[in-house]
Design a protein around this motif. Structure first.
Motif, PDB file in Angstrom:
ATOM      1  N   UNK A 168       0.735  -1.376  -0.101  1.00 49.82           N
ATOM      2  CA  UNK A 168      -0.237   0.055   0.058  1.00 49.82           C
ATOM      3  C   UNK A 168       0.785   1.260   0.236  1.00 49.82           C
ATOM      4  N   UNK A 169       2.259   1.150  -0.191  1.00 54.17           N
ATOM      5  CA  UNK A 169       2.843   2.513  -0.418  1.00 54.17           C
ATOM      6  C   UNK A 169       3.121   2.975  -1.867  1.00 54.17           C
ATOM      7  N   UNK A 170       2.892   3.986  -2.397  1.00 48.15           N
ATOM      8  CA  UNK A 170       3.009   4.401  -3.762  1.00 48.15           C
ATOM      9  C   UNK A 170       3.393   5.722  -3.701  1.00 48.15           C
ATOM     10  N   UNK A 171       4.028   6.207  -4.816  1.00 47.58           N
ATOM     11  CA  UNK A 171       4.528   7.627  -4.987  1.00 47.58           C
ATOM     12  C   UNK A 171       3.887   7.916  -6.370  1.00 47.58           C
ATOM     13  N   UNK A 197       4.543  12.372  -4.426  1.00 47.38           N
ATOM     14  CA  UNK A 197       3.629  12.311  -3.255  1.00 47.38           C
ATOM     15  C   UNK A 197       3.527  10.920  -2.760  1.00 47.38           C
ATOM     16  N   UNK A 198       3.872  10.831  -1.341  1.00 50.64           N
ATOM     17  CA  UNK A 198       3.814   9.510  -1.050  1.00 50.64           C
ATOM     18  C   UNK A 198       2.518   9.021  -0.471  1.00 50.64           C
ATOM     19  N   UNK A 199       1.948   7.849  -0.686  1.00 50.38           N
ATOM     20  CA  UNK A 199       0.523   7.583  -0.205  1.00 50.38           C
ATOM     21  C   UNK A 199       0.673   6.447   0.755  1.00 50.38           C
ATOM     22  N   UNK A 200      -0.153   6.079   1.711  1.00 51.08           N
ATOM     23  CA  UNK A 200      -0.131   4.816   2.409  1.00 51.08           C
ATOM     24  C   UNK A 200      -1.540   4.548   2.150  1.00 51.08           C
ATOM     25  N   UNK A 201      -1.613   3.469   1.372  1.00 53.81           N
ATOM     26  CA  UNK A 201      -3.192   3.011   1.078  1.00 53.81           C
ATOM     27  C   UNK A 201      -3.624   4.126   0.339  1.00 53.81           C
ATOM     28  N   UNK A 202      -5.081   4.518   0.335  1.00 55.13           N
ATOM     29  CA  UNK A 202      -5.457   5.802  -0.381  1.00 55.13           C
ATOM     30  C   UNK A 202      -5.136   7.227   0.450  1.00 55.13           C
ATOM     31  N   UNK A 203      -4.561   7.186   1.273  1.00 52.37           N
ATOM     32  CA  UNK A 203      -4.158   8.371   2.111  1.00 52.37           C
ATOM     33  C   UNK A 203      -2.802   8.994   1.865  1.00 52.37           C
ATOM     34  N   UNK A 204      -2.490  10.237   1.721  1.00 51.88           N
ATOM     35  CA  UNK A 204      -1.532  11.049   1.705  1.00 51.88           C
ATOM     36  C   UNK A 204      -0.830  10.514   3.031  1.00 51.88           C
ATOM     37  N   UNK A 205       0.676  10.546   2.946  1.00 50.03           N
ATOM     38  CA  UNK A 205       1.523  10.144   4.187  1.00 50.03           C
ATOM     39  C   UNK A 205       1.136  11.009   5.265  1.00 50.03           C
ATOM     40  N   UNK A 224       0.964   7.466  10.492  1.00 49.60           N
ATOM     41  CA  UNK A 224       2.315   7.947  10.604  1.00 49.60           C
ATOM     42  C   UNK A 224       2.520   9.511  10.766  1.00 49.60           C
ATOM     43  N   UNK A 225       1.525  10.283  10.766  1.00 52.70           N
ATOM     44  CA  UNK A 225       1.619  11.722  11.376  1.00 52.70           C
ATOM     45  C   UNK A 225       1.810  11.821  12.626  1.00 52.70           C
ATOM     46  N   UNK A 231       3.790  -2.424  10.730  1.00 55.59           N
ATOM     47  CA  UNK A 231       2.704  -2.197   9.767  1.00 55.59           C
ATOM     48  C   UNK A 231       2.451  -3.125   8.725  1.00 55.59           C
ATOM     49  N   UNK A 232       3.424  -4.288   8.843  1.00 57.01           N
ATOM     50  CA  UNK A 232       3.328  -5.320   7.667  1.00 57.01           C
ATOM     51  C   UNK A 232       2.208  -6.611   8.136  1.00 57.01           C
TER      52      UNK A 232
END
Length: 412
Positions: free
Chosen positions: A121-124, A128-136, A141-142, A397-398
């Protein structure tokens, strides 16, 4: 040989797991190896697991340089600088300073920054880095206690950490193919963040960067690489029969969900950091007695020891001011030793810091990576003194929700 330098223990096994999946016969060394290294020379990949993610910058750089020196002596002609796929870092580092140091040591002007691991679920996209469908910056992680991630733009995150240029290779260029990416990289210097939203992108990036002496990123890029060995053969390890245990020190939401799923199925006990302050020996003795009784009743049933079952259990310090995390890690490390003495031979450990503490407690030095349990998580063979074990180290998180109940099936 491919040489990996990872900033924590679970990160090292995460990278090694993906390399094994792609046909690299891979061993992880716990810390910078010394002494006789001849047993490592016939591997396709060696990954050095450091404890540098949140170490002081100078220490992280020095440890990474030491790892690089040993890997080059072993014959590594390519280096993979592995950090967390959620880019865990502060404005001071350590990702940028370590990359700078490795580039200087290797004499290279350009490298890539590839945090993406789509299988987890980590994409760029557009940098911009996404965790699933949310921005990092809008993910859990915030609120990370050590490396709170409040910025999702990797170029902006990395720029304060390095004196080199930081650029972006956008997704449209990646989809133009490996030759286009390679040509673009040849015209640039510095640290180049590359978009990747799926495994096809990672394959393109891997092909485009196969000539680079250094790549940096999460473990996802390894899934685009092609190793020299048969993948099934690379995963072969000995299954060691004995009791089973889970030691979960992670407070992540993923691990909490895994614990909740496992509780109805496994014998389980929660560590209380407050009690560890004054009654440590009694607490650990009671846990061992309960675990032993469970194994005597049902030798196949795993025992799970955990520190956080739900968000309300999270506490940075005890009422007396002691670090809860330090108390938990030390207790789980000691329990690991006691459990192995009691006959545990298959052990799942959740949490990067916990994994490091447990392996140090067991005196383990090497991990031979075996079959995958979940993306970025695999069984590995190691030794505690004269005792051979199968261990699985899981980043907080894995893993799938049923991992603590299903991981054992992989060794069947």
């Amino acid at each position: 040989m491919l040489g990996g330098i990872a900033d924590d223990f679970t990160g090292a096994t995460d990278l090694a797991t993906n390399l094994v999946t792609r046909g690299f016969r891979t061993t992880v060394t716990l810390g910078v190896p010394d002494g006789d290294l001849d047993d490592l020379r016939d591997h396709d990949a060696v990954v050095v697991a450091l404890k540098s993610r949140t170490a002081p910058v100078a220490e992280a750089v020095a440890d990474s340089r030491a790892a690089l020196s040993v890997l080059r002596d072993l014959g590594a002609d390519r280096i993979y600088d592995k950090y967390c796929s959620t880019f865990d870092s502060t404005p001071e580092g350590n990702i940028g300073p370590v990359a700078d140091a490795l580039m200087s040591e290797l004499g290279v002007d350009t490298t890539v920054v590839v945090p993406s691991f789509p299988d987890n679920g980590r994409t760029v996209y557009q940098g911009h880095l996404f965790v699933g469908d949310r921005l990092l910056s809008h993910s859990s992680m915030r609120h990370h206690p050590l490396t709170p991630m409040r910025e999702s733009d990797i170029v902006r995150l990395l720029a304060p950490q390095t004196t080199r240029p930081v650029g972006l290779v956008p997704h449209a260029l990646v989809r133009a193919g490996a030759d286009a990416v390679r040509t673009e990289l040849a015209a640039r210097t510095g640290l180049q963040v590359i978009d990747a939203v799926d495994t096809t992108d990672l394959s393109i990036v891997a092909a485009a960067t196969s000539h680079l002496p250094l790549v940096t990123g999460g473990s996802g890029l390894a899934l685009g690489m092609q190793g020299p060995s048969d993948a099934a053969g690379a995963r072969a390890v000995t299954v060691h029969r004995g009791f089973r245990a889970v030691l979960a020190g992670s407070a992540s939401r993923t691990t909490q969900a895994q614990i909740a799923h496992a509780r109805p199925h496994l014998t389980h006990l929660m560590l209380d950091a407050e009690r560890l302050v004054d009654d440590r020996d009694d607490v650990l003795g009671q846990i061992l007695d309960c675990a032993t009784a469970s194994w005597n009743r049902d030798p196949e049933r795993p025992v799970m020891i955990y520190s956080v079952g739900e968000p309300a259990d999270v506490a940075a310090t005890t009422r007396s001011g002691h670090s809860s995390a330090a108390l938990i890690e030390a207790a789980l490390a000691e329990l690991a030793v006691r459990f192995v003495d009691a006959g545990v031979r298959q052990l799942v450990v959740a949490g990067g810091e916990t994994s490091g503490a447990v392996l140090r407690g067991l005196g383990a030095c090497r991990l031979r990576i075996g079959p995958q349990i979940a993306p970025g998580v695999a069984w590995a063979e190691t030794r505690s003194g004269s005792i051979a074990l199968d261990v699985a180290l899981k980043s907080g998180n894995f893993g799938t929700t049923d991992m603590f109940t299903s991981a054992w099936d992989v060794l069947a």
